[in-house]
Structure formats: structure tokens, C-alpha cells
Scaffold this active site. Sequence first.
Site, PDB file in Angstrom:
ATOM      1  N   HIS A  95       0.851  -1.198   0.000  1.00 46.81           N
ATOM      2  CA  HIS A  95       0.000   0.000   0.000  1.00 46.81           C
ATOM      3  C   HIS A  95       0.886   1.248   0.000  1.00 46.81           C
ATOM      4  CE1 HIS A  95      -2.829   3.060   1.263  1.00 46.81           C
ATOM      5  NE2 HIS A  95      -3.782   2.249   0.812  1.00 46.81           N
ATOM      6  N   GLU A 165      -3.860   1.944  -7.400  1.00 41.10           N
ATOM      7  CA  GLU A 165      -4.192   3.042  -6.501  1.00 41.10           C
ATOM      8  C   GLU A 165      -3.274   4.230  -6.780  1.00 41.10           C
ATOM      9  OE1 GLU A 165      -6.552   1.686  -2.845  1.00 41.10           O
ATOM     10  OE2 GLU A 165      -4.474   1.918  -2.290  1.00 41.10           O
TER      11      GLU A 165
HETATM   12  P1  PGA Z   1      -9.472   6.191   0.253  1.00 37.99           P
HETATM   13  O1  PGA Z   1      -8.327   5.121   0.551  1.00 37.99           O
HETATM   14  O2  PGA Z   1     -10.634   5.444  -0.350  1.00 37.99           O
HETATM   15  O3  PGA Z   1      -9.819   6.800   1.591  1.00 37.99           O
HETATM   16  O4  PGA Z   1      -8.900   7.191  -0.707  1.00 37.99           O
HETATM   17  C1  PGA Z   1      -8.077   4.078  -0.354  1.00 37.99           C
HETATM   18  C2  PGA Z   1      -6.827   3.335   0.009  1.00 37.99           C
HETATM   19  O5  PGA Z   1      -5.848   3.981   0.415  1.00 37.99           O
HETATM   20  O6  PGA Z   1      -6.772   2.094  -0.067  1.00 37.99           O
END
Ligand code: PGA
Length: 252
Positions: A95, A165
Amino acid sequence: MKKPILFVANWKMNPGTEKEAVHLAKSFATELKKAKQKIVICPPALFLPALSKIKTTSIALGLQGTAFEDTGAHTGLVSLAQARVYKVSHVIVGHSEERARGETDERVNKKIKYALKQSVTPIVCVGEKVRDDGHEYFSIIQNQVTESFAGLSKKDVTKVMIAYEPVWAIGKDATRDATPEEFYEIKILLKKVLMDAFGLSSTDMPRVLYGGSVTEKNAQAFVESGDVDGFLVGRTSLDVAKSITLLNSYEK
Ligand code: PGA
């Protein structure tokens, strides 16, 4: 048949107490039963013992990170061998918040291999910090994938999930939402990288989830595009009503 669209809740370091976590998960269980939907919840590891006692078939549990050994000198970490007792079936690795604390592709690679050894599905996060006009982000993502997946067999790769992401779209400081077109561009890139590096065909591609400020409002466009295999949801996953509205958009 097309696989159902996944919803993975990344609760991060929330909520504040075990009592709140149990209340949240129980509310999810009740609403998910009505909506005939299933989700994966990745809570803080500390709450897993309590959450694993909730009787529901609608919620699978995941860890937000793992060590890459069962036990050992890894201060602050929890291993999948320890967490699997609490019915953990998924784990988030790489992440961007972990990468910001120094996580490397080399360690992500060890964690993917360790998760597969433990028969736990790794959800591998990739994403660029900036979407530059010169498309440098293509090579950033390509490197993240090839280095994180180094040494995996073709079969291993099919068992992994990838979460795209983009860092600029995550969290409350996000600059803007990503679009389904931007997601699609990366999905095509991932396909090409995995085909070239592992000989995968388009039918055995791993699932590709989208994450970054997913809400009940912007999810529908991704669902309608038909390209997204699931969502990795942060803030919205702490709100049951909004999450159920989001899940209902799968049916439309
Ligand atoms: P968010 O986080 O939906 O609050 O932007 C997503 C993530 O970091 O997995």
C-alpha cells in the site's frame, strides 16, 4: 461467466475501539445479507479476534499488511500464520502508505510469496505519485509489477490481485478522482506487462481493482465501464449506508 465485482474495505487505523469495529462489522453483516452481497474487510489486526466471532457468510477478513515469516525479529509486524487463525483470507501488500514508510518492491515480493505459501490472496497495490504528461508513470508501474512479481510462476500470478491506486487520488488530500478511462489505460498496461513477463493470456489475468477515494457517487461510472474487477475502499468503507449504496450500483 464474469466474476462478481469485489469490494475490499481498507479500514486503515480505524475505528478507534474494538466495540466500534464490532458494531460496524455487525451492521455490515445485516445490510449485506439483505443486499445479497459479500465483501472483504481488512481491519486493524488487533480487532480480528472479535470480528472473526461474528456469524456471517457475507464478510471475509483480511490483513492490511504482513511480515514475510511466521515468527521472528520483526518488531511491530504481524504474520499471516498468526492471523490465519482468525479466518484471514486476504492481505494488502505494498500500500502507498506503507511504501511512504519505506516499503520496497523487494519486500513486497517476499510478502506475495509468503502469502501464496499461506494460501492467502495478496492484494498488491501499485500506483504512481504523479500522472505526468511525459507518461513516466507507465514505467513506474511497470517496475513495481515486475519487481514485486519477480520469481513468481504463471500460476502464482493468476492467484494474485492487483489494486491500481494512484497516490494522487488517495485519501482526504487527493487532488481529484481518477476516471474509468485512466483506470482502463493502466489495466491495459498491466495486461501487457504480465503477458510479456509471465506469458499470461487475456483469459487468465489476475483481477485488477481500483482504489483511491472510491465513493457511492463515483463507483457507478467504473462499474458501467465494465473494466473494473473490484474496489479497494478506504474512507467510504467506514460508512455502511454509503458502502451499501455503492454495492447496489453493481446491480444496475
Ligand atoms: P481512500 O483510501 O478510499 O480513503 O482514498 C483508499 C486506500 O488507500 O486504499
